[in-house]
Design a protein around this motif. Structure first.
Motif, PDB file in Angstrom:
ATOM      1  N   PHE A 193     -47.762 -35.775  48.379  1.00  9.67           N
ATOM      2  CA  PHE A 193     -47.440 -36.733  47.302  1.00  9.67           C
ATOM      3  C   PHE A 193     -47.047 -38.070  47.921  1.00  9.67           C
ATOM      4  O   PHE A 193     -47.500 -39.131  47.504  1.00  9.67           O
ATOM      5  CB  PHE A 193     -46.303 -36.183  46.434  1.00  9.67           C
ATOM      6  CG  PHE A 193     -46.001 -37.046  45.237  1.00  9.67           C
ATOM      7  CD1 PHE A 193     -46.736 -36.905  44.067  1.00  9.67           C
ATOM      8  CD2 PHE A 193     -44.989 -38.002  45.280  1.00  9.67           C
ATOM      9  CE1 PHE A 193     -46.464 -37.701  42.956  1.00  9.67           C
ATOM     10  CE2 PHE A 193     -44.721 -38.796  44.179  1.00  9.67           C
ATOM     11  CZ  PHE A 193     -45.462 -38.645  43.016  1.00  9.67           C
ATOM     12  N   MET A 194     -46.177 -38.021  48.878  1.00  7.98           N
ATOM     13  CA  MET A 194     -45.830 -39.162  49.722  1.00  7.98           C
ATOM     14  C   MET A 194     -45.162 -38.606  50.973  1.00  7.98           C
ATOM     15  O   MET A 194     -44.635 -37.508  50.965  1.00  7.98           O
ATOM     16  CB  MET A 194     -44.915 -40.165  49.000  1.00  7.98           C
ATOM     17  CG  MET A 194     -43.588 -39.611  48.536  1.00  7.98           C
ATOM     18  SD  MET A 194     -42.657 -40.750  47.488  1.00  7.98           S
ATOM     19  CE  MET A 194     -42.518 -42.185  48.532  1.00  7.98           C
ATOM     20  N   TYR A 195     -45.250 -39.355  52.073  1.00  7.63           N
ATOM     21  CA  TYR A 195     -44.785 -38.969  53.403  1.00  7.63           C
ATOM     22  C   TYR A 195     -45.764 -37.971  54.030  1.00  7.63           C
ATOM     23  O   TYR A 195     -46.239 -37.050  53.382  1.00  7.63           O
ATOM     24  CB  TYR A 195     -43.372 -38.366  53.387  1.00  7.63           C
ATOM     25  CG  TYR A 195     -42.369 -39.193  52.653  1.00  7.63           C
ATOM     26  CD1 TYR A 195     -42.048 -40.478  53.079  1.00  7.63           C
ATOM     27  CD2 TYR A 195     -41.750 -38.711  51.502  1.00  7.63           C
ATOM     28  CE1 TYR A 195     -41.134 -41.248  52.385  1.00  7.63           C
ATOM     29  CE2 TYR A 195     -40.839 -39.474  50.805  1.00  7.63           C
ATOM     30  CZ  TYR A 195     -40.540 -40.747  51.248  1.00  7.63           C
ATOM     31  OH  TYR A 195     -39.649 -41.513  50.553  1.00  7.63           O
ATOM     32  N   GLY A 196     -46.038 -38.170  55.308  1.00 10.49           N
ATOM     33  CA  GLY A 196     -46.850 -37.244  56.078  1.00 10.49           C
ATOM     34  C   GLY A 196     -48.346 -37.468  56.006  1.00 10.49           C
ATOM     35  O   GLY A 196     -49.084 -37.041  56.895  1.00 10.49           O
ATOM     36  N   ASP A 231     -32.446 -38.980  47.194  1.00  9.22           N
ATOM     37  CA  ASP A 231     -31.840 -37.881  46.472  1.00  9.22           C
ATOM     38  C   ASP A 231     -32.538 -36.580  46.857  1.00  9.22           C
ATOM     39  O   ASP A 231     -33.310 -36.536  47.821  1.00  9.22           O
ATOM     40  CB  ASP A 231     -31.904 -38.120  44.956  1.00  9.22           C
ATOM     41  CG  ASP A 231     -33.346 -38.336  44.460  1.00  9.22           C
ATOM     42  OD1 ASP A 231     -34.297 -38.099  45.252  1.00  9.22           O
ATOM     43  OD2 ASP A 231     -33.514 -38.727  43.306  1.00  9.22           O
ATOM     44  N   GLU A 232     -32.266 -35.510  46.128  1.00  8.80           N
ATOM     45  CA  GLU A 232     -32.860 -34.225  46.480  1.00  8.80           C
ATOM     46  C   GLU A 232     -34.375 -34.230  46.308  1.00  8.80           C
ATOM     47  O   GLU A 232     -35.085 -33.545  47.036  1.00  8.80           O
ATOM     48  CB  GLU A 232     -32.219 -33.104  45.651  1.00  8.80           C
ATOM     49  CG  GLU A 232     -30.783 -32.804  46.071  1.00  8.80           C
ATOM     50  CD  GLU A 232     -30.300 -31.456  45.562  1.00  8.80           C
ATOM     51  OE1 GLU A 232     -31.113 -30.725  44.979  1.00  8.80           O
ATOM     52  OE2 GLU A 232     -29.127 -31.140  45.772  1.00  8.80           O
ATOM     53  N   VAL A 233     -34.881 -34.997  45.339  1.00 11.13           N
ATOM     54  CA  VAL A 233     -36.331 -35.104  45.173  1.00 11.13           C
ATOM     55  C   VAL A 233     -36.946 -35.724  46.419  1.00 11.13           C
ATOM     56  O   VAL A 233     -37.977 -35.265  46.927  1.00 11.13           O
ATOM     57  CB  VAL A 233     -36.682 -35.931  43.921  1.00 11.13           C
ATOM     58  CG1 VAL A 233     -38.191 -36.174  43.853  1.00 11.13           C
ATOM     59  CG2 VAL A 233     -36.196 -35.235  42.657  1.00 11.13           C
ATOM     60  N   TYR A 234     -36.303 -36.783  46.924  1.00 17.45           N
ATOM     61  CA  TYR A 234     -36.774 -37.418  48.158  1.00 17.45           C
ATOM     62  C   TYR A 234     -36.771 -36.423  49.311  1.00 17.45           C
ATOM     63  O   TYR A 234     -37.755 -36.318  50.068  1.00 17.45           O
ATOM     64  CB  TYR A 234     -35.877 -38.609  48.499  1.00 17.45           C
ATOM     65  CG  TYR A 234     -35.918 -39.016  49.956  1.00 17.45           C
ATOM     66  CD1 TYR A 234     -36.976 -39.747  50.467  1.00 17.45           C
ATOM     67  CD2 TYR A 234     -34.887 -38.645  50.825  1.00 17.45           C
ATOM     68  CE1 TYR A 234     -37.023 -40.112  51.806  1.00 17.45           C
ATOM     69  CE2 TYR A 234     -34.934 -38.996  52.162  1.00 17.45           C
ATOM     70  CZ  TYR A 234     -35.994 -39.732  52.651  1.00 17.45           C
ATOM     71  OH  TYR A 234     -36.033 -40.075  53.966  1.00 17.45           O
ATOM     72  N   TYR A 239     -39.360 -33.323  53.538  1.00 20.22           N
ATOM     73  CA  TYR A 239     -39.470 -32.110  54.347  1.00 20.22           C
ATOM     74  C   TYR A 239     -40.634 -31.241  53.891  1.00 20.22           C
ATOM     75  O   TYR A 239     -41.236 -30.523  54.692  1.00 20.22           O
ATOM     76  CB  TYR A 239     -38.145 -31.337  54.319  1.00 20.22           C
ATOM     77  CG  TYR A 239     -37.075 -32.052  55.118  1.00 20.22           C
ATOM     78  CD1 TYR A 239     -37.085 -32.019  56.506  1.00 20.22           C
ATOM     79  CD2 TYR A 239     -36.083 -32.792  54.488  1.00 20.22           C
ATOM     80  CE1 TYR A 239     -36.129 -32.701  57.248  1.00 20.22           C
ATOM     81  CE2 TYR A 239     -35.126 -33.481  55.213  1.00 20.22           C
ATOM     82  CZ  TYR A 239     -35.158 -33.429  56.599  1.00 20.22           C
ATOM     83  OH  TYR A 239     -34.216 -34.121  57.326  1.00 20.22           O
ATOM     84  N   GLY A 240     -40.978 -31.349  52.605  1.00 19.08           N
ATOM     85  CA  GLY A 240     -42.159 -30.643  52.115  1.00 19.08           C
ATOM     86  C   GLY A 240     -43.423 -31.156  52.763  1.00 19.08           C
ATOM     87  O   GLY A 240     -44.347 -30.384  53.059  1.00 19.08           O
ATOM     88  N   ALA A 241     -43.495 -32.465  53.006  1.00 15.37           N
ATOM     89  CA  ALA A 241     -44.665 -33.047  53.668  1.00 15.37           C
ATOM     90  C   ALA A 241     -44.803 -32.520  55.094  1.00 15.37           C
ATOM     91  O   ALA A 241     -45.915 -32.205  55.550  1.00 15.37           O
ATOM     92  CB  ALA A 241     -44.555 -34.574  53.680  1.00 15.37           C
ATOM     93  N   GLN A 270     -31.642 -28.217  55.055  1.00 16.14           N
ATOM     94  CA  GLN A 270     -30.377 -27.723  54.515  1.00 16.14           C
ATOM     95  C   GLN A 270     -29.220 -28.641  54.887  1.00 16.14           C
ATOM     96  O   GLN A 270     -28.340 -28.927  54.065  1.00 16.14           O
ATOM     97  CB  GLN A 270     -30.123 -26.302  55.016  1.00 16.14           C
ATOM     98  CG  GLN A 270     -31.061 -25.261  54.421  1.00 16.14           C
ATOM     99  CD  GLN A 270     -30.904 -23.895  55.056  1.00 16.14           C
ATOM    100  OE1 GLN A 270     -30.364 -23.761  56.166  1.00 16.14           O
ATOM    101  NE2 GLN A 270     -31.374 -22.867  54.371  1.00 16.14           N
ATOM    102  N   ILE A 271     -29.224 -29.134  56.140  1.00 14.99           N
ATOM    103  CA  ILE A 271     -28.176 -30.052  56.586  1.00 14.99           C
ATOM    104  C   ILE A 271     -28.214 -31.351  55.762  1.00 14.99           C
ATOM    105  O   ILE A 271     -27.194 -31.870  55.341  1.00 14.99           O
ATOM    106  CB  ILE A 271     -28.337 -30.366  58.091  1.00 14.99           C
ATOM    107  CG1 ILE A 271     -28.059 -29.115  58.917  1.00 14.99           C
ATOM    108  CG2 ILE A 271     -27.412 -31.507  58.508  1.00 14.99           C
ATOM    109  CD1 ILE A 271     -28.404 -29.252  60.386  1.00 14.99           C
ATOM    110  N   ALA A 272     -29.418 -31.858  55.537  1.00 17.97           N
ATOM    111  CA  ALA A 272     -29.574 -33.098  54.759  1.00 17.97           C
ATOM    112  C   ALA A 272     -29.095 -32.903  53.321  1.00 17.97           C
ATOM    113  O   ALA A 272     -28.499 -33.804  52.728  1.00 17.97           O
ATOM    114  CB  ALA A 272     -31.035 -33.540  54.776  1.00 17.97           C
ATOM    115  N   ARG A 273     -29.372 -31.759  52.733  1.00 15.45           N
ATOM    116  CA  ARG A 273     -28.907 -31.471  51.374  1.00 15.45           C
ATOM    117  C   ARG A 273     -27.378 -31.469  51.311  1.00 15.45           C
ATOM    118  O   ARG A 273     -26.782 -32.000  50.370  1.00 15.45           O
ATOM    119  CB  ARG A 273     -29.437 -30.125  50.898  1.00 15.45           C
ATOM    120  CG  ARG A 273     -30.867 -30.153  50.377  1.00 15.45           C
ATOM    121  CD  ARG A 273     -31.305 -28.755  49.992  1.00 15.45           C
ATOM    122  NE  ARG A 273     -32.560 -28.754  49.298  1.00 15.45           N
ATOM    123  CZ  ARG A 273     -32.689 -28.860  47.985  1.00 15.45           C
ATOM    124  NH1 ARG A 273     -31.613 -28.997  47.228  1.00 15.45           N
ATOM    125  NH2 ARG A 273     -33.885 -28.860  47.403  1.00 15.45           N
TER     126      ARG A 273
END
Length: 277
Positions: A193-196, A231-234, A239-241, A270-273
């Motif tokens: 979607f974005m990133y990667g 935010d969590e979506v970001y 990380y999903g990318a 997890q750390i970022a969350r």
């Protein structure tokens, strides 16, 4: 036509205006076009730019389809031999575009090209020149204190900021590529979607036997992340990318690296969350 500049816009109309002004000012002596694809920005003030820049093409997408898909859509409307993928929060800074095009015209196996980027405070942005992610340099990026040799680092600190050099990965904020090559490889992989997506595209070009370049003689201003809410979506998208990339290239080909990378990504996510809370 020599060059098509493709800009995917989302909610940064004042920065987009500055970007377009810099294109007007600094691109001369080249037949070019500019295509702006708006990804259904909540702030519709960007529409006023259509009157200010009537020579540029504006496309209004009916939904936010993400960076990859919007770029692919716009590139299919483009007429140029070369495509310049450009972020709306960037600004050109000099009359270097013809010099860059002459440079890439001279390369037989040209893949893509990126330039030196800095932020509004003049700080160099290290993502201007990168390596393809692997087990070692990814851990260096994800976890501070994990260091490897400079020429194997994720951020290629062994290459001088002002150098012109072969490189593996550049950024999608300024990415110059032949239109034919872009279309042949299918453009940006729309699973991102974005990133990667820029990493994936650069890696795909390398696997085709083409050469990517970092052109540090030219610089752009990049107001990095101005359209991004952290935010969590970001976090999920970022990380999903990275997960998409390692699933695509490491799961079957390099299972050991895949296991390490997957574990590292999960832990860092997890750390970022936790830090968001």
């Amino acid at each position: 036509m020599k060059l098509s500049i493709v800009i995917v816009h989302y909610n940064v109309a004042p920065l987009l205006r500055n970007c377009l002004l810099s294109i007007q000012k600094y691109i001369t002596g080249i037949e070019f076009e500019v295509i702006i694809a708006d990804n259904l920005s909540p702030d519709v003030s960007w529409k006023s730019l259509q009157q200010e820049f009537p020579e540029f093409s504006f496309l209004a997408l009916s939904e936010n389809v993400g960076f990859s898909k919007a770029n692919n859509f716009a590139v299919h409307q483009a007429k140029g031999d070369y495509i310049l993928i450009l972020n709306p929060d960037t600004e050109l800074e000099d009359f270097y575009m013809k010099e860059i095009l002459d440079f890439v015209d001279s390369k037989d196996k040209f893949g893509c090209l990126g330039v030196r980027m800095h932020d509004a405070n003049g700080n160099f942005l290290p993502e201007s020149k990168r390596s393809v992610p692997d087990m070692f340099n990814s851990f260096e990026k994800l976890f501070k204190g994990f260091k490897i040799k400079k020429n194997q680092s994720y951020y290629r600190n062994d290459i001088a900021e002002n150098a012109v050099a072969e490189i593996e990965v550049i950024t999608g904020a300024f990415l110059l590529i032949k239109k034919d090559d872009y279309l042949e490889i299918g453009g940006f992989d729309e699973k991102y979607f974005m990133y990667g997506e820029d990493i994936d595209l650069c890696y795909t070009l390398l696997k085709k036997g083409l050469t990517n370049y970092y052109y540090g003689k030219a610089a752009i201003l990049h107001h990095k992340g101005e359209s991004t809410v952290k935010d969590e979506v970001y976090l999920d998208r970022f990380y999903g990318a990275m997960q998409i990339f390692i699933d695509k290239y490491y799961r079957e080909a390099k299972p050991l690296q895949y296991s390490f990378l997957k574990a590292g990504l999960k832990l860092r996510h997890q750390i970022a969350r936790i830090k968001l809370k």
